[in-house]
Design a protein around this motif. Structure first.
Motif, PDB file in Angstrom:
ATOM      1  N   ASP A  17       0.811  -1.220   0.000  1.00 13.00           N
ATOM      2  CA  ASP A  17       0.000   0.000   0.000  1.00 13.00           C
ATOM      3  C   ASP A  17       0.845   1.270   0.000  1.00 13.00           C
ATOM      4  N   GLY A  18       2.168   1.119  -0.226  1.00 15.70           N
ATOM      5  CA  GLY A  18       3.052   2.283  -0.277  1.00 15.70           C
ATOM      6  C   GLY A  18       3.571   2.724   1.067  1.00 15.70           C
ATOM      7  N   MET A  19       3.189   2.014   2.116  1.00 17.05           N
ATOM      8  CA  MET A  19       3.607   2.386   3.470  1.00 17.05           C
ATOM      9  C   MET A  19       5.105   2.138   3.661  1.00 17.05           C
ATOM     10  N   LEU A  20       5.755   3.063   4.355  1.00 21.69           N
ATOM     11  CA  LEU A  20       7.164   2.922   4.679  1.00 21.69           C
ATOM     12  C   LEU A  20       7.393   1.722   5.590  1.00 21.69           C
ATOM     13  N   LEU A  21       8.400   0.922   5.278  1.00 21.99           N
ATOM     14  CA  LEU A  21       8.781  -0.203   6.129  1.00 21.99           C
ATOM     15  C   LEU A  21      10.188   0.033   6.640  1.00 21.99           C
ATOM     16  N   ARG A  22      10.344   0.017   7.949  1.00 25.74           N
ATOM     17  CA  ARG A  22      11.674   0.165   8.527  1.00 25.74           C
ATOM     18  C   ARG A  22      12.471  -1.102   8.283  1.00 25.74           C
ATOM     19  N   LEU A  23      13.769  -1.005   8.507  1.00 26.45           N
ATOM     20  CA  LEU A  23      14.683  -2.091   8.170  1.00 26.45           C
ATOM     21  C   LEU A  23      14.295  -3.404   8.855  1.00 26.45           C
ATOM     22  N   HIS A  24      13.906  -3.327  10.124  1.00 24.56           N
ATOM     23  CA  HIS A  24      13.608  -4.555  10.854  1.00 24.56           C
ATOM     24  C   HIS A  24      12.272  -5.171  10.422  1.00 24.56           C
ATOM     25  N   ASP A  25      11.457  -4.415   9.667  1.00 29.49           N
ATOM     26  CA  ASP A  25      10.184  -4.949   9.183  1.00 29.49           C
ATOM     27  C   ASP A  25      10.263  -5.475   7.746  1.00 29.49           C
ATOM     28  N   GLN A  26      11.378  -5.252   7.096  1.00 28.03           N
ATOM     29  CA  GLN A  26      11.472  -5.599   5.678  1.00 28.03           C
ATOM     30  C   GLN A  26      11.686  -7.091   5.462  1.00 28.03           C
ATOM     31  N   ASP A  27      11.090  -7.594   4.362  1.00 35.78           N
ATOM     32  CA  ASP A  27      11.268  -8.981   3.944  1.00 35.78           C
ATOM     33  C   ASP A  27      12.567  -9.066   3.143  1.00 35.78           C
ATOM     34  N   ARG A  28      13.599  -9.602   3.755  1.00 37.79           N
ATOM     35  CA  ARG A  28      14.900  -9.631   3.089  1.00 37.79           C
ATOM     36  C   ARG A  28      14.924 -10.593   1.903  1.00 37.79           C
ATOM     37  N   GLY A  29      13.936 -11.465   1.837  1.00 40.27           N
ATOM     38  CA  GLY A  29      13.838 -12.349   0.681  1.00 40.27           C
ATOM     39  C   GLY A  29      13.542 -11.588  -0.601  1.00 40.27           C
ATOM     40  N   LYS A  30      13.045 -10.352  -0.463  1.00 39.63           N
ATOM     41  CA  LYS A  30      12.754  -9.531  -1.643  1.00 39.63           C
ATOM     42  C   LYS A  30      13.941  -8.692  -2.094  1.00 39.63           C
ATOM     43  N   TRP A  31      14.987  -8.656  -1.317  1.00 32.74           N
ATOM     44  CA  TRP A  31      16.138  -7.839  -1.696  1.00 32.74           C
ATOM     45  C   TRP A  31      16.741  -8.388  -2.990  1.00 32.74           C
ATOM     46  N   ASP A  32      17.196  -7.498  -3.834  1.00 24.01           N
ATOM     47  CA  ASP A  32      17.718  -7.858  -5.157  1.00 24.01           C
ATOM     48  C   ASP A  32      19.156  -8.365  -5.020  1.00 24.01           C
ATOM     49  N   GLN A  33      19.293  -9.676  -5.080  1.00 24.07           N
ATOM     50  CA  GLN A  33      20.614 -10.270  -4.867  1.00 24.07           C
ATOM     51  C   GLN A  33      21.587  -9.937  -5.990  1.00 24.07           C
ATOM     52  N   ALA A  34      21.068  -9.742  -7.198  1.00 21.58           N
ATOM     53  CA  ALA A  34      21.960  -9.383  -8.311  1.00 21.58           C
ATOM     54  C   ALA A  34      22.590  -8.015  -8.073  1.00 21.58           C
ATOM     55  N   LEU A  35      21.776  -7.067  -7.591  1.00 26.24           N
ATOM     56  CA  LEU A  35      22.317  -5.743  -7.292  1.00 26.24           C
ATOM     57  C   LEU A  35      23.302  -5.802  -6.129  1.00 26.24           C
ATOM     58  N   ILE A  36      22.995  -6.645  -5.137  1.00 27.25           N
ATOM     59  CA  ILE A  36      23.937  -6.790  -4.015  1.00 27.25           C
ATOM     60  C   ILE A  36      25.276  -7.320  -4.509  1.00 27.25           C
ATOM     61  N   SER A  37      25.223  -8.308  -5.385  1.00 29.09           N
ATOM     62  CA  SER A  37      26.473  -8.860  -5.928  1.00 29.09           C
ATOM     63  C   SER A  37      27.251  -7.800  -6.698  1.00 29.09           C
ATOM     64  N   ARG A  38      26.535  -7.027  -7.531  1.00 34.00           N
ATOM     65  CA  ARG A  38      27.211  -5.961  -8.289  1.00 34.00           C
ATOM     66  C   ARG A  38      27.797  -4.921  -7.332  1.00 34.00           C
TER      67      ARG A  38
END
Length: 439
Positions: free
Chosen positions: A279-300
């Motif tokens: 819904d566009g709501m801000l999520l703080r770091l401890h609330d974020q789903d790390r499974g959604k983080w872009d691993q390709a960008l992390i590798s780069r």
């Protein structure tokens, strides 16, 4: 300034179809302006030179407005980029004719433009040429003859496609003041006879600092929009990553600092998919789903951070990229290496002290030594009064007071933060925090 549809752009025909066509044309022009503003300005600048900066900007703007009118009626051309460039050339030719600049360089320019054909190389640039143009334009905007604020404002306007209003908000200024600043800057470029070139090694260092600072600001504006309903403006971040990638691919810009800045951008952008809820709501770091983080960008990002480690230089971008890497490589929030993050903030505070850096350091300290230690560090921040108008300052204080179960103090801080927040998702987030404070 972003183009807005003039009243004459309203085409004949069924209203629904008209609206859809106009909307599509508007979206394409907006995309072009955001993503190819630097390309168009760079290509024109190569032929007209920085002395004609005002002319280049005028014809680029006029070409975009013409595209808005024509495309809303006749539909999109097969190659919008070439279409707009061709229109800009014609407008420049007409302007030069009108001004009767028949002597010197302008006369030569008119002759040159007269010989250009619609399918000439001017509208069929190679990727390499376009990259060189973008790089040269970066260095024109960030010439040391210009004041630092003027450099950033000019680059945001011409290279990145910011509107005057967006720049005014970023600099806490007015549109009229920004317009005056831009006019003075273009005049200064002409007086200083700044050339459209990539500087030699002796001049490169200080001019590269200005370029990196501008790209950093561009990314930050996308990462945390200064106003509006969207927390993230990913298109600005993408543009900052694209321009910084161009920089590090060229020998003139391939420095540890540049690699570090690109690493910082990539590692930060990797977390975008989980920074907001559906819904566009801000999520703080401890609330974020790390499974959604872009691993390709992390590798780069980690590859760029490795490249940044060449040599002895440690810049502010190295330290911030190191902090971003700590977050990206932690499997969960509890595993975050806050001690390492704190050491990076300590170094950053020594290298480039500011109230904002000190505030972030206090957050890291609170995660290592507890909330009271964080509040004590905030109370000791030099020039802390500069943070009083920053919503994030009050948010951090409220959160730390909340951890200590000082609910009334937390609510006061959240209430003040809510008054200062300008972006919709942040306002909603702060409202919820205020509700949770129980008052």
């Amino acid at each position: 300034m972003n183009p807005t549809p003039p009243s004459s752009a309203t085409p004949a025909g069924p209203p629904a179809a008209d609206a859809a066509s106009a909307a599509r044309a508007s979206a394409v022009v907006e995309h072009f302006f955001r993503h190819e503003s630097g390309r168009l300005h760079g290509a024109l600048m190569r032929h007209f030179g920085p002395a004609n900066f005002a002319l280049v900007e005028d014809v680029a703007q006029a070409a975009l407005l013409q595209a808005m009118r024509v495309w809303s009626i006749g539909g999109l051309p097969p190659n919008p980029s070439a279409w707009i460039t061709r229109v800009a050339i014609n407008l420049a030719r007409d302007a030069l004719r009108h001004q009767r600049m028949s002597s010197g360089k302008e006369g030569a320019l008119i002759s040159y433009l007269e010989q250009l054909q619609p399918d000439s190389r001017f509208v069929g640039e190679s990727d390499q040429q376009l990259r060189e143009d973008a790089l040269r334009l970066m260095f024109v905007c960030c010439h040391p003859a210009l004041a630092s604020d003027a450099q950033v404002i000019l680059a945001l306007k011409t290279l990145c496609g910011f509107s005057t209003g967006e720049i005014a908000r970023a600099f806490l200024s007015t549109e009229a003041a920004i317009e005056k600043q831009l006019t003075r800057t273009k005049q200064r470029i002409r007086e200083a006879q700044i050339r459209f070139e990539i500087p030699e090694s002796r001049e490169l260092g200080p001019r590269l600092d200005g370029v990196l600072a501008t790209l950093y600001l561009l990314f930050n504006e996308g990462y945390k929009a200064s106003s509006g309903d969207r927390l993230l403006r990913e298109e600005l971040c993408d543009e900052a990553v694209r321009l910084t990638s161009i920089l590090v691919e060229h020998p003139a810009g391939r420095t540890p600092r540049s690699h570090a800045l690109l690493a910082l951008m990539l590692l930060t952008a990797a977390r975008f998919p989980s920074r907001t809820a559906d819904d566009g709501m801000l999520l703080r770091l401890h609330d974020q789903d790390r499974g959604k983080w872009d691993q390709a960008l992390i590798s780069r990002g980690l590859v760029e951070l490795l490249a940044a480690a060449q040599g002895d230089e440690v810049s502010e971008y190295h330290l911030q990229a190191g902090i971003a890497a700590c977050h990206c490589t932690a499997p969960d929030y509890a595993s975050t290496d806050w001690r390492r993050i704190l050491s990076h903030y300590d170094a950053l505070n020594r290298l480039k002290p500011s109230p904002v850096v000190a505030l972030n350091r206090a957050v890291a300290l609170a995660n290592v030594e507890g909330a009271q230690a964080g509040l004590d560090a905030i109370a000791a921040i030099p020039r802390r009064e500069l943070l009083e108008s920053h919503y994030l300052y009050h948010t951090v204080v409220g959160e730390l007071e909340g951890r200590l179960l000082h609910h009334a103090a937390a609510a006061d801080s959240y209430r003040r933060a809510l008054q200062l927040a300008t972006v919709g998702p942040e306002q909603v987030y702060l409202s919820r925090l205020l509700d949770r404070a129980g008052l």
